[in-house]
Design an enzyme around this catalytic site. Structure first.
Site, mmCIF file in Angstrom:
data_model
loop_
_atom_site.group_PDB
_atom_site.id
_atom_site.type_symbol
_atom_site.label_atom_id
_atom_site.label_comp_id
_atom_site.label_asym_id
_atom_site.label_seq_id
_atom_site.Cartn_x
_atom_site.Cartn_y
_atom_site.Cartn_z
ATOM 1 N N HIS A 242 0.818 -1.213 0.000
ATOM 2 C CA HIS A 242 0.000 0.000 0.000
ATOM 3 C C HIS A 242 0.856 1.270 0.000
ATOM 4 C CE1 HIS A 242 -3.390 -2.588 1.166
ATOM 5 N NE2 HIS A 242 -2.700 -2.998 2.207
HETATM 6 O O1 RIB Z 1 -5.297 0.043 4.657
HETATM 7 C C1 RIB Z 1 -3.899 0.031 4.439
HETATM 8 C C2 RIB Z 1 -3.242 1.099 5.255
HETATM 9 O O2 RIB Z 1 -3.490 0.848 6.628
HETATM 10 C C3 RIB Z 1 -1.706 1.084 5.106
HETATM 11 O O3 RIB Z 1 -1.210 2.393 5.274
HETATM 12 C C4 RIB Z 1 -1.263 0.227 6.242
HETATM 13 O O4 RIB Z 1 0.051 0.552 6.699
HETATM 14 C C5 RIB Z 1 -2.255 0.606 7.307
HETATM 15 O O5 RIB Z 1 -1.816 1.815 7.918
#
Ligand code: RIB
Ligand code: CA
Length: 312
Positions: A242
């Protein structure tokens, strides 16, 4: 001329990779500071993990600040079920020796935006938006000085990963997200729609491990741990990286595509709290406020990431 950024983060294995990618790219990115926020795990751990990552990268020169320990108006929700008790489960990394800065993260964000010329600092939030929204509320004058906000958060076609409707970063502090999305600052959003296409397949994780460096091996171990949640839940081929999508966008925006649309945040309904209501099909007359990214060149992304990690 490198781009000046502040990384606001809740490490988290994927945050760690995003930070490493930034620190591996000093010609293009100058990290003015890293501000920790409560999210994946409580603040003491995110502030510790941010320093662990700086030391892993050999960059103890980067100042790390502790920020808000709870959302603006709600109880903290964490994600140990994804990231482990420490938030950085997987590799066995030493406790940090570098210390936290005395300044609060929110004061650092305000002071930096006021000190740097207008339009020369990019904010890169990788967790709940509590620190950013608190800074904007306390010092509204800094909003117009922000060059751009490039954040990981939200979802439209992919819907939620923490509830049926909401992505974690937005869900933890929807009031903060509402402030940031409504601030008028130029916004680039990396939602689950694109980050779920940045999957660390076995071949890609083997390429990290094959670097044979402490960084390459640690990233492979982080991914080995981090991927099990998404593989069980989505049956996906590997961990979705992500947060590194944010850093990669700064380096190679051509790897990404999306639409400049209106995105609003649900802050009242219990059923859909934290949902990013993205007008992807432009069915309303609400003003566009975000470049909402939907696609990436996944192999180009991983080639960039692997090449840069090799530099550390
Ligand atoms: O949903 C994914 C996000 O939530 C990413 O930033 C992960 O690190 C968590 O913070
Ligand atoms: Ca994160």
């Amino acid at each position: 001329m490198p781009r000046n950024i502040i990384i606001d983060t809740d490490p988290g294995q994927d945050d760690a990779v995003a930070i490493l990618l930034a620190l591996a790219s000093p010609d293009e990115i100058e990290v003015l500071g890293i501000t920790a926020v409560a999210g994946n795990v409580p603040l003491p751990l995110t502030a510790k993990n941010a320093r662990i990552v700086c030391e892993l990268a050999g960059r103890t020169d980067v100042p790390v600040f502790a920020g808000c320990e709870a959302p603006i108006a709600r109880k903290l929700v964490t994600a140990e079920h994804v990231h482990g008790r420490t938030g950085l489960d997987g590799p066995d990394l030493p406790d940090p020796t570098m210390s936290l800065q005395d300044t609060h993260a929110v004061d650092f964000i305000i002071d930096t935006l006021r000190a740097q010329p207008p339009g020369t600092v990019t904010l890169c939030p990788l967790g709940p938006l509590t620190n950013i929204a608190t800074a904007f509320t306390r010092a509204p004058d800094i909003v117009s000085r922000v060059q751009e906000i490039v954040l990981m958060g939200g979802a439209y076609f992919e819907v939620g990963n923490i509830t049926p409707a909401a992505e974690f970063n937005i869900y933890v502090d929807p009031e903060a997200a509402d402030i940031v999305f409504g601030s008028g600052a130029p916004l680039v959003v990396m939602p689950l729609d694109v980050t779920h296409k940045a999957l660390v397949t076995k071949a890609r994780n083997d390429a990290f491990r094959a670097l044979g460096t402490p960084v390459g091996i640690a990233v492979a171990q982080m991914t080995d741990f981090f991927e099990r949640f998404d593989k069980e839940k989505y049956g996906s081929e590997g961990a979705p990286l992500h947060d590194p999508c944010v850093t990669a966008y700064l380096l190679r925006p051509d790897l990404f595509s999306g639409r400049h649309i209106n995105v609003e945040i649900e802050t009242t309904s219990d059923l859909t709290l934290g949902m990013t209501v993205a007008d992807w099909w432009r069915v309303t007359d609400r003003a566009p406020n975000a470049l909402f990214i939907g696609q990436l060149d996944a192999q180009g992304f991983f080639d960039l990431l692997t090449e840069r990690l090799a530099r550390l």
